[in-house]
Design a protein around this motif. Sequence first.
Motif, PDB file in Angstrom:
ATOM      1  N   LEU A 182      41.415  44.294   7.638  1.00 50.02           N
ATOM      2  CA  LEU A 182      41.917  44.899   6.636  1.00 50.02           C
ATOM      3  C   LEU A 182      41.188  45.247   5.712  1.00 50.02           C
ATOM      4  CD1 LEU A 182      44.502  41.943   5.535  1.00 50.02           C
ATOM      5  CD2 LEU A 182      44.793  44.521   5.139  1.00 50.02           C
ATOM      6  N   PRO A 183      40.596  46.548   5.395  1.00 43.60           N
ATOM      7  CA  PRO A 183      39.663  47.188   4.598  1.00 43.60           C
ATOM      8  C   PRO A 183      38.969  46.267   3.091  1.00 43.60           C
ATOM      9  CG  PRO A 183      41.794  49.284   3.848  1.00 43.60           C
ATOM     10  CD  PRO A 183      41.510  47.278   4.914  1.00 43.60           C
ATOM     11  N   PHE A 184      37.715  45.459   3.990  1.00 44.52           N
ATOM     12  CA  PHE A 184      36.649  44.381   3.124  1.00 44.52           C
ATOM     13  C   PHE A 184      37.269  43.248   3.145  1.00 44.52           C
ATOM     14  CE2 PHE A 184      36.761  48.513   1.174  1.00 44.52           C
ATOM     15  CZ  PHE A 184      35.615  49.584   1.641  1.00 44.52           C
ATOM     16  N   GLY A 185      38.030  42.775   4.901  1.00 41.79           N
ATOM     17  CA  GLY A 185      38.615  41.607   4.826  1.00 41.79           C
ATOM     18  C   GLY A 185      40.073  41.156   3.744  1.00 41.79           C
ATOM     19  N   ALA A 186      40.514  42.079   2.750  1.00 41.77           N
ATOM     20  CA  ALA A 186      41.287  41.628   1.898  1.00 41.77           C
ATOM     21  C   ALA A 186      42.328  42.210   1.634  1.00 41.77           C
ATOM     22  CB  ALA A 186      41.017  41.111   0.596  1.00 41.77           C
ATOM     23  N   GLY A 187      44.049  41.678   1.199  1.00 42.39           N
ATOM     24  CA  GLY A 187      44.701  42.494   1.605  1.00 42.39           C
ATOM     25  C   GLY A 187      45.738  41.547   0.367  1.00 42.39           C
ATOM     26  N   ASP A 188      46.742  41.901  -0.154  1.00 38.59           N
ATOM     27  CA  ASP A 188      47.820  40.914  -0.633  1.00 38.59           C
ATOM     28  C   ASP A 188      48.995  40.755  -0.269  1.00 38.59           C
ATOM     29  OD1 ASP A 188      49.402  42.897  -1.053  1.00 38.59           O
ATOM     30  OD2 ASP A 188      49.201  44.076  -2.971  1.00 38.59           O
ATOM     31  N   ALA A 189      49.889  40.056  -0.483  1.00 39.71           N
ATOM     32  CA  ALA A 189      50.867  40.002   0.025  1.00 39.71           C
ATOM     33  C   ALA A 189      51.818  40.071   1.253  1.00 39.71           C
ATOM     34  CB  ALA A 189      51.904  38.800  -0.489  1.00 39.71           C
ATOM     35  N   ALA A 190      52.139  41.167   0.423  1.00 44.33           N
ATOM     36  CA  ALA A 190      52.935  42.502   1.221  1.00 44.33           C
ATOM     37  C   ALA A 190      52.473  43.022   2.320  1.00 44.33           C
ATOM     38  CB  ALA A 190      52.823  43.803  -0.192  1.00 44.33           C
ATOM     39  N   GLN A 191      50.996  43.191   2.462  1.00 43.77           N
ATOM     40  CA  GLN A 191      50.516  43.907   3.055  1.00 43.77           C
ATOM     41  C   GLN A 191      50.039  42.908   4.661  1.00 43.77           C
ATOM     42  OE1 GLN A 191      46.862  44.691   0.765  1.00 43.77           O
ATOM     43  NE2 GLN A 191      46.436  46.729   1.981  1.00 43.77           N
ATOM     44  N   PHE A 192      50.209  41.916   4.181  1.00 38.33           N
ATOM     45  CA  PHE A 192      50.082  40.831   5.414  1.00 38.33           C
ATOM     46  C   PHE A 192      51.915  40.688   5.542  1.00 38.33           C
ATOM     47  CE2 PHE A 192      45.966  40.030   3.576  1.00 38.33           C
ATOM     48  CZ  PHE A 192      45.686  39.575   4.907  1.00 38.33           C
ATOM     49  N   GLU A 193      52.375  40.719   5.071  1.00 33.90           N
ATOM     50  CA  GLU A 193      54.187  40.069   5.050  1.00 33.90           C
ATOM     51  C   GLU A 193      54.219  42.224   6.083  1.00 33.90           C
ATOM     52  OE1 GLU A 193      56.543  38.635   1.841  1.00 33.90           O
ATOM     53  OE2 GLU A 193      55.618  40.142   1.699  1.00 33.90           O
ATOM     54  N   ALA A 194      53.556  42.802   5.855  1.00 32.37           N
ATOM     55  CA  ALA A 194      54.190  44.062   6.829  1.00 32.37           C
ATOM     56  C   ALA A 194      53.270  44.588   8.148  1.00 32.37           C
ATOM     57  CB  ALA A 194      53.139  45.493   5.984  1.00 32.37           C
ATOM     58  N   LEU A 195      51.842  43.548   8.188  1.00 32.41           N
ATOM     59  CA  LEU A 195      51.553  42.756   9.546  1.00 32.41           C
ATOM     60  C   LEU A 195      52.222  42.288  10.764  1.00 32.41           C
ATOM     61  CD1 LEU A 195      47.787  42.500   8.364  1.00 32.41           C
ATOM     62  CD2 LEU A 195      49.031  44.960   9.212  1.00 32.41           C
ATOM     63  N   PHE A 228      51.669  49.675  17.310  1.00 34.82           N
ATOM     64  CA  PHE A 228      51.223  48.593  17.013  1.00 34.82           C
ATOM     65  C   PHE A 228      50.321  49.738  15.933  1.00 34.82           C
ATOM     66  CE2 PHE A 228      48.305  44.686  15.388  1.00 34.82           C
ATOM     67  CZ  PHE A 228      48.853  44.227  14.765  1.00 34.82           C
ATOM     68  N   ALA A 229      49.326  49.931  16.977  1.00 30.44           N
ATOM     69  CA  ALA A 229      47.940  50.826  16.433  1.00 30.44           C
ATOM     70  C   ALA A 229      48.694  52.059  15.213  1.00 30.44           C
ATOM     71  CB  ALA A 229      46.620  51.130  17.687  1.00 30.44           C
ATOM     72  N   ALA A 230      49.539  52.430  15.777  1.00 30.08           N
ATOM     73  CA  ALA A 230      49.517  53.075  14.473  1.00 30.08           C
ATOM     74  C   ALA A 230      50.533  52.062  13.471  1.00 30.08           C
ATOM     75  CB  ALA A 230      50.719  54.064  15.756  1.00 30.08           C
ATOM     76  N   ARG A 231      50.953  51.772  13.262  1.00 30.88           N
ATOM     77  CA  ARG A 231      51.728  51.180  12.632  1.00 30.88           C
ATOM     78  C   ARG A 231      50.796  50.625  11.774  1.00 30.88           C
ATOM     79  NH1 ARG A 231      57.774  48.572  13.256  1.00 30.88           N
ATOM     80  NH2 ARG A 231      57.101  47.986  10.996  1.00 30.88           N
ATOM     81  N   ILE A 232      49.670  49.434  12.164  1.00 27.30           N
ATOM     82  CA  ILE A 232      48.286  49.605  11.574  1.00 27.30           C
ATOM     83  C   ILE A 232      47.930  50.064  10.378  1.00 27.30           C
ATOM     84  CG2 ILE A 232      48.925  47.240  12.498  1.00 27.30           C
ATOM     85  CD1 ILE A 232      45.567  47.463  12.912  1.00 27.30           C
ATOM     86  N   ALA A 233      47.318  51.078  11.142  1.00 26.99           N
ATOM     87  CA  ALA A 233      46.340  52.378  10.983  1.00 26.99           C
ATOM     88  C   ALA A 233      47.171  53.292   9.904  1.00 26.99           C
ATOM     89  CB  ALA A 233      47.022  53.375  12.207  1.00 26.99           C
ATOM     90  N   ALA A 234      48.556  52.945   9.196  1.00 26.88           N
ATOM     91  CA  ALA A 234      49.153  53.768   8.372  1.00 26.88           C
ATOM     92  C   ALA A 234      49.406  52.973   6.996  1.00 26.88           C
ATOM     93  CB  ALA A 234      50.968  53.923   9.016  1.00 26.88           C
TER      94      ALA A 234
END
Length: 430
Positions: A233-246, A279-285
Motif C-alpha cells: 500500500l502507498p507508504f504502508g498505510a490504508g483505510d479499512a475499506a482498502q484492506f477489505e478490497a484487498l 490479482f495484480a490487475a485488481r490491486i493495481a486498480a
Amino acid sequence: MTPIPPTRRGACPAFLAPMETGDGLILRLVPSDGRLSPVQLRGLADAARRLGNGMMEVTARGSLQVRGLTAETVPLLQDAVVALGITPRLGLAVDVSPLGGMDPTEIADGHPLAAAIIAGAQPLAGKLGPKVSVVVEGGGAVSLAAQKADVRLVAAWPGHWALTIGNGPARVLSEGDAVAEALAALASIAALGRAARATDLPGCGGRARVAEAAPPLGRIPLADGTLAFGFGLPFGAGDAAQFEALAEAAEATGARDLRPAPERTLLATGLSPAGVDAFAARIAALGCITAANDSRAAVAACAGAPACASAHIPARALAPVLAQAFAPLLDGTVSLHLSACTKGCAHPAPTTLAFVGMDGGAALVHDGPASGAARPVRPAADLPAAVASLAATLAARRNPGETTRALLARLDLAGLWAGTATTDGPEKTT
C-alpha cells in the motif's frame, strides 16, 4: 527551542501493550503463523473501522498496526482478533521470512530454528526488554537484511548458520550450536536488565552494519508450483475499506492467504498463473505498489501530523509530493525518508536523504539517520515547494551518466536546502 520534543520510548506498540499517540492508541499485531486468510483480513479491517479510526498500517518489519483505538476499544479489538482465529505473536520477537519453507531459492527454512529459540527463551519471559529481537534469515526471495536485530542468524549452507550478536563478528556454527549460542546471548542480555540490548554485551558494540533490502514486489515462484505476489500500500498505510478490497481481491483470484512482509509489503500466496495476473490487475486498480520502479517504493514515511503526538510535519501527506518530485532521480542508488521527528520510526537506519521534522519545519539529512537532523530548517508550510525545488535543482545539475548518489556526494546539500547555494556552486570537493 523545539516546540514538540520527540518522545523517545523504550518500546514499540504491541498486541498486549498498545501505545498512545496523537490519534489514540496503536495496537500492533503479528500473526504467530505469519498469515491471514482473506476472511480474517476482512474481519480485522471491519474491527479496525468499528473500534478504531479505520486506519491500518504494515510496518517495515512486516507487522500490522491498527490505529485510533481507545482504552475501552482495545480489549474489544483483542477479542475480535481471537474470535477471527488469529493467534497473535506474544513475547520475544523472532522474525523469519514469510515464505520460509515455501521458497525454492532459500538455503534453509528458518522456522525450525526460530521455534527452537522461542521455546528455549521461555524462561526469559519478562526479563528481556520489549525491543529485543531475533532475525533468522534463510535466504531466498524475501530479504530481512534491513531489519535490526540483537541476534541475527543467516543461513550459510544447509545445517549451518552465521550467528551475529549485536554488532559483533559473525561466526558460522552448526544449527544446534547456533541455537545454544543465541539463547546464551539472550540470557546475557536479560541478566543486564530490561533496558539492555545486545550492543551492551562485551565485544558486541561498535558501529552498526547498515543494510538495505529491496521490497519483495511482483511474482515469486513457490516450491509447490503456485505463485506469490508481493505488493504494498502507498507508504504502508490504508483505510479499512482498502484492506477489505484487498481481501476481496485475494478471495476472488484464488489466493490461499495474505502475509505481512518486510519493507511494508504484503504477499498473496497460492496463486495460479492466471490468478496472479488477475490479482495484480485488481490491486493495481486499488493504487497498490506492484513494481520496484514505482517511485513510492523508494520513500519511507511515518504517519506524521496530526496522527503522531511527536510530529512536526504531515509526513505521510507529503510523501506523494516527495515521490513524484524525485522520480526522475530514483536510479536505484538512493533511498528517501520522510520522518515527522528525529525518532525516525519509519526507517531507523540511515537513508540517502531524510527530510526530518524539527522546530516546526524540516531539516535535511544526507547519508544518515533521522536522529542526525540539524539546522537549517525549512518551515512546514514551504515544504511541498522546497522539496520540488530541490529535486528540480538536482536533476538540472546531474551530469550525463552520473548516478544520483554521486551527484549528491559532490553538492552543498545544506546550502541548497537553505536556499543559500547557487546553481553554480559551491560544491563539495571530492
